[in-house]
Design an enzyme around this catalytic site. Structure first.
Site, PDB file in Angstrom:
ATOM      1  N   CYS A 103       0.884  -1.156   0.000  1.00 58.48           N
ATOM      2  CA  CYS A 103       0.000   0.000   0.000  1.00 58.48           C
ATOM      3  C   CYS A 103       0.920   1.203   0.000  1.00 58.48           C
ATOM      4  CB  CYS A 103      -0.898  -0.004   1.233  1.00 58.48           C
ATOM      5  SG  CYS A 103      -1.845   1.514   1.412  1.00 58.48           S
ATOM      6  N   CYS A 106      -0.397   4.216   2.358  1.00 59.85           N
ATOM      7  CA  CYS A 106      -0.273   4.068   3.811  1.00 59.85           C
ATOM      8  C   CYS A 106       0.114   2.639   4.135  1.00 59.85           C
ATOM      9  CB  CYS A 106      -1.523   4.531   4.545  1.00 59.85           C
ATOM     10  SG  CYS A 106      -3.063   3.771   3.993  1.00 59.85           S
ATOM     11  N   SER A 107      -0.807   1.834   4.665  1.00 65.40           N
ATOM     12  CA  SER A 107      -0.420   0.471   5.043  1.00 65.40           C
ATOM     13  C   SER A 107      -1.614  -0.477   4.983  1.00 65.40           C
ATOM     14  CB  SER A 107       0.185   0.471   6.440  1.00 65.40           C
ATOM     15  OG  SER A 107      -0.734   1.031   7.361  1.00 65.40           O
ATOM     16  N   CYS A 108      -2.520  -0.272   4.015  1.00 74.86           N
ATOM     17  CA  CYS A 108      -3.713  -1.117   3.900  1.00 74.86           C
ATOM     18  C   CYS A 108      -3.315  -2.564   3.686  1.00 74.86           C
ATOM     19  CB  CYS A 108      -4.581  -0.642   2.738  1.00 74.86           C
ATOM     20  SG  CYS A 108      -5.304   0.956   3.095  1.00 74.86           S
TER      21      CYS A 108
END
Lengths: 195, 116
Positions: A103, A106-108
């Site tokens: 991602c 961000c950090s999905c």
């Protein structure tokens, strides 16, 4: 990844923000903890591993999983996770194709199936490099793919969460589903490990 | 909004640089790709993130880009999940023009366009 990275800065910012929100009565600390606990409750890479082992041993399930991941994992009482319902897309590794998930924004990540994300997944180094030079990044994880293997990087920029279905290792035909599930580490579900 | 693209459609991402949140990362702006599949509808994040109540429900598409299109090099593919309003029909007429001016890709990723 061997590059150094730290969560210290972001942790400090989050703590500061939390304190300000609580001081001003915008959120209650206990409510915040409850939300976070609910978010992470039952989140474990054992769930993703169970899905993979089922796909390796049940061809019909595998077909359903690749066609509609959301519904297929719901058969096992699972979901991608998240505060809002999220669509799950499972991408399959083959001798010719390797998939890896990131991602960049961000950090999905399908937290219910993979457990809390590792710090490297959230690092700028991983997020910026894996879309640009996946083969080099994978080598740093110890994954050496044949030159002919085509790599697809899935950048989860919206509501879908991705999970990799790794190839079943050879010499495992005698193993049952729970034993197979124990062979599948979290990184294999992200695509930064092969079995 | 109707679902404009189907799997296999050739598309081009818009070249916007909005002052607000967006889910079109900088490295994939103004690039040509191929629709893998529609994913279902979601509230347009660009507007929703501004706390506005008028975010439209838009189809989101998985769109595949060759690394060479994004970075000017590489032999992998990158798939992004993109809202319909980020996409335009790719006009084959423009393609020859782009081929005449290659190598303009820059190594930039999402950066400050982070999701909440």
């Amino acid at each position: 990844m061997t590059g150094g990275h730290t969560d210290a800065d972001i942790s400090r910012r989050v703590r500061r923000l939390e304190t300000l929100l609580e001081d001003r009565g915008i959120v209650a600390g206990a409510a915040l903890d409850e939300t976070l606990d609910a978010f992470l409750s039952g989140a474990s890479p054992a769930n993703g591993a169970r899905v993979v082992a089922r796909a390796w041993t049940d061809a019909d399930f595998r077909t359903r999983l690749l066609a509609d991941g959301t519904s297929a994992v719901a058969e096992l009482g699972l979901s991608a996770g998240g505060v809002q319902p999220q669509r799950l897309r499972v991408v399959e590794n083959t001798p010719d194709t390797h998939n890896v998930v990131v991602c960049t924004l961000c950090s999905c990540y399908p937290v219910r199936l993979l457990g809390p994300s590792p710090s490297w997944y959230k690092s700028e180094a991983y997020r910026s490099r894996v879309v640009r030079e996946p083969r080099a990044v994978l080598e740093e994880f110890g994954v050496r793919l044949p030159d002919a293997t085509r790599i697809t990087v899935w950048d989860s920029t919206s509501e879908t969460r991705y999970m990799v279905l790794p190839m079943r290792p050879s010499g495992t035909s005698h193993l049952d589903e729970p034993a197979l599930a124990r062979l599948v580490p979290r990184n294999a579900l992200i695509g930064t490990a092969v079995l | 909004m109707s679902d404009r693209f189907s799997a296999g459609a050739r598309v081009r991402t818009v070249h916007h640089d909005p002052p607000h949140h967006t889910r079109l990362p900088r490295y994939a702006r103004g690039k040509r790709g191929t629709v893998v599949e529609p994913e279902g509808r979601a509230l347009l994040a660009d507007r929703n993130a501004q706390g506005r109540g008028d975010a439209p429900l838009e189809q989101v598409y998985a769109v595949s880009f060759p690394a060479r299109e994004l970075w000017g090099e590489g032999d992998h593919d990158v798939v992004l999940d993109l809202f319909e309003s980020y996409l335009e029909d790719d006009d084959p007429g423009d393609r020859a023009e782009a081929a005449a001016a290659p190598g303009t890709s820059r190594a930039q990723t999402g950066g400050k366009d982070g999701k909440p």
